[in-house]
Each structure stands twice: as structure tokens, then as C-alpha cells.
Design an enzyme around this catalytic site. Structure first.
Site, PDB file in Angstrom:
ATOM      1  N   CYS A  87       7.024   3.634   6.836  1.00 42.44           N
ATOM      2  CA  CYS A  87       7.719   4.332   7.931  1.00 42.44           C
ATOM      3  C   CYS A  87       8.890   3.494   8.453  1.00 42.44           C
ATOM      4  CB  CYS A  87       6.794   4.603   9.115  1.00 42.44           C
ATOM      5  SG  CYS A  87       5.131   5.090   8.694  1.00 42.44           S
ATOM      6  N   ASP A  88       8.676   2.194   8.615  1.00 39.93           N
ATOM      7  CA  ASP A  88       9.638   1.364   9.348  1.00 39.93           C
ATOM      8  C   ASP A  88      10.401   0.368   8.486  1.00 39.93           C
ATOM      9  OD1 ASP A  88       8.707   2.647  11.635  1.00 39.93           O
ATOM     10  OD2 ASP A  88       7.137   1.163  11.953  1.00 39.93           O
ATOM     11  N   CYS A 105       3.165   0.244   9.776  1.00 39.31           N
ATOM     12  CA  CYS A 105       3.472   1.137   8.665  1.00 39.31           C
ATOM     13  C   CYS A 105       4.778   0.722   7.985  1.00 39.31           C
ATOM     14  CB  CYS A 105       3.551   2.580   9.178  1.00 39.31           C
ATOM     15  SG  CYS A 105       3.965   3.750   7.881  1.00 39.31           S
TER      16      CYS A 105
END
Ligand code: NAP
Length: 309
Positions: A141-142, A138
Site C-alpha cells: 500500500c505505502d 503494508c
């Protein structure tokens, strides 16, 4: 069992992605009491899309904002939501379908399976061990953790292209590694990527291994045309190689195809009366946000018709 056993819902929806939440909106608006049971993230797959540009009527929206709007719309209409892992469904003699979760059960007149799909893994050595230590599925997200670093994105679909575009704003260098020499994803994103100075395409190439002691340090790549194997120094690898279904727990109640997708056509009707399938979890040609939403509507209206007898 929980006190939820006393209540009978009109429609139990398993999965809180676009298909599931659209089904709840249509169900509630048809005067039916719905419950959405989600195991991890309301919004599903699209929450990790940095920018959605192909949903009709919305020129551009982040996946997380789109998901939050859907959830807000469904709950304001009266849909109940629970965050629990479903373990199976039992159809009682009375015709009531009992959805079992870890610890509770939900009694429903009809059920919509909208379980979506999960990330496909590359299946290379060290991938599992280094997940969370440089291996990610992701980018939204990261991605922030890799500001100013060199990273790789693997895949040739729209997710990989979008991830590369998103990461190019944070990272020093983004290598987009794809096993073929042409992309499957949207051409207009490919064109935008070609214009970015810090994005480099590595085509006809596969990832053989991910190397690193505590965290990702480099990849071992294989050029499929020359057969040459070589190292690429990166601190992160974002894997976007598609998705696979996770419908095994429903295999005893609805028929699945050989790849694990729930057998249902455009009417969303499965092999089991009163159980419908909507979105990416069912057999279908086009898995898009729009088709997930369309399925949610079709399945909810089919469930209403089923309940009416
Ligand atoms: P996808 O379209 O299935 O693409 C997966 C990519 O991974 C393909 O390029 C495939 O290569 C490659 N791949 C598969 N297995 C691999 C392996 N073992 N090793 C290396 N490469 C591998 O998946 P997606 O990009 O996640 O998209 C899924 C669906 O969501 C698509 O319909 C897409 O259009 C849609 N989507 C929409 C949005 C939006 O903004 N609306 C955003 C993202 C995705 P090949 O091409 O060689 O098969």
C-alpha cells in the site's frame, strides 16, 4: 433497524477474506443465500501480499488480484456483500442468529465467523504517533511513497521477507531487522534477498524506538548479542511482526482460547450450535491461504448440514 431484518439468510458470513469468500462460494453453489459482512477490505490480509507463489495451481498472482477474483466469483454466484462493522451476535429462541452491525441487523439460519487477524504492533514509543508518517503495516500500500529512500522492514516471517523484496525494487536501501538470527519465512525468498545488493539483514536485533518529529527520521536499535544500542537513519519502517485475533465481540457466544482465537478444530464447529469458525481467526496450527480456503469450504458445508437439521 434496517429493512434487512425482514430477510432471512441461510448463512451470514462475518469477514470477507479468503476463508469468508470461499465459504460464500461453497454456500451459494449449494443453493444457500449468503451474505458477507466485511468491516474494511474485501480480500483481507492477502490483499497486501505483493506476490502469492504458494497457492496450488497458481504459480504467481498478486494478493489484490487473487482477492478481486474471489470477490467476483462469490458475487457472480449470488452472494450479497455489505461493508459494515459487526458489533455482536444474538441467538434468538427461534434459532435464528441475528448479526448486529453499526445500524443494521442481519437474520441468519447459520453464521460463519471468518474475521481473520489484525496486524501486531511492535509496541515501541512513537509507533502509534508516526503511523502514516513513515510507520506502515503494508508495504504494497505505502511502498511507492518511499521511492529512492532508505527504509527498514521488521520481522522474520514470510510477510517481512516479501515486503523487503517488494521494497528493494523502489527504495535505495532496505534493512531487514529481525530479532533472531534465522528467519521463519520461506527459504527461497531469503536466498533471493541475499542476492540483492540494496538489501541488508540486521539480525538478533530489536527496535527500541522510532524517532522523528513530523515523520520517521531514524530508529534506535538494540543488538541482542552485544547489548549495543545504535541509530539507523531511515525514512520508513514497515512492521511485519505477525498478527493477532480480534474476537472479543464474540466472547459471549463462542468460546475463545487464552490468546483470543475461536476454539474450533478442523471441522470448524464452535462451542455454539450453528456458528462456525473458518480461517486464521480459529485455533489452528497452520495459518496459510490454502488452509483459509479449505476452512471456508468445510465451514460452509457444515453450515448447510446444520440448516438441513
Ligand atoms: P509470522 O509468520 O507469525 O512471523 C512474524 C515474525 O515477526 C516472526 O519472525 C517473529 O519473530 C516476529 N515478531 C513477532 N513479534 C515480534 C516483536 N514484538 N518484535 C519483533 N519481531 C517480532 O507472520 P507473517 O510473516 O505475517 O505470516 C503469517 C502467516 O501468513 C504465515 O503462516 C505465513 O507463512 C503466511 N504468509 C503467506 C504468504 C503467501 O504468499 N502465501 C505471504 C505472507 C504470509 P520470531 O521468528 O522470532 O518468532
Amino acid at each position: 433497524m434496517g429493512n434487512s431484518a425482514e430477510k432471512i439468510y441461510d448463512i451470514g458470513i462475518i469477514g470477507g477474506g479468503t476463508a469468508g469468500m470461499t465459504a460464500a462460494i461453497y454456500g451459494q453453489r449449494a443453493g444457500k443465500q449468503t451474505v458477507i459482512i466485511e468491516g474494511s477490505t474485501f480480500g483481507g490480509q492477502i490483499t497486501s501480499s505483493p506476490n502469492v507463489e504458494n497457492y496450488p495451481g497458481i504459480a504467481s498472482v498478486s494478493g489484490s488480484e487473487f482477492s478481486m477474483n474471489l470477490l467476483d466469483q462469490a458475487t457472480k454466484l449470488g452472494a450479497e456483500t455489505v461493508m459494515e462493522q459487526v458489533t455482536g451476535i444474538v441467538d434468538e429462541e427461534s434459532g435464528i442468529k441475528v448479526i448486529h452491525t453499526t445500524g443494521k441487523e442481519y437474520h441468519c439460519r447459520s453464521v460463519i465467523l471468518a474475521t481473520g487477524v489484525t496486524h501486531r504492533h511492535l509496541g515501541v514509543p512513537n509507533e502509534e504517533r508516526l503511523t502514516g508518517a513513515g510507520v506502515s503495516y503494508c508495504a504494497t500500500c505505502d511502498g511507492m511513497f518511499f521511492r529512492g529512500r532508505d527504509v527498514a522492514v521488521v520481522g522474520g516471517g514470510s510477510t517481512a521477507l516479501q515486503d523487503a523484496e517488494f521494497l528493494a525494487d523502489y527504495c535505495r536501501k532496505v534493512y531487514l531487522i529481525h530479532r533472531r538470527d534465522e528467519f521463519r519465512g520461506e527459504e527461497n525468498i531469503v536466498k533471493r534477498l541475499e542476492e540483492k545488493e540494496n538489501v541488508e539483514f540486521i539480525l538478533s536485533t530489536t527496535v527500541r524506538d522510532i524517532i522523528g518529529d513530523q515523520a520517521v527520521e531514524r530508529l534506535i536499535l538494540n543488538n541482542k548479542k552485544t547489548g549495543k544500542e545504535y541509530k539507523l537513519e531511515v525514512s520508513g519502517i514497515f512492521i511485519a511482526v505477525g498478527h493477532i485475533p480480534q474476537n472479543e465481540i464474540f466472547a459471549d457466544i463462542v468460546k475463545l482460547d487464552e490468546n483470543g482465537f475461536i476454539l474450533a478444530s478442523e471441522d470448524c464447529i464452535t462451542s455454539h450450535p450453528g456458528i462456525f469458525a473458518a480461517g486464521d481467526c480459529r485455533t489452528k496450527e497452520v495459518r496459510q491461504l490454502t488452509t483459509a480456503a479449505a476452512d471456508g469450504a468445510v465451514a460452509a458445508l457444515a453450515a448447510c448440514k446444520y440448516i438441513a437439521g
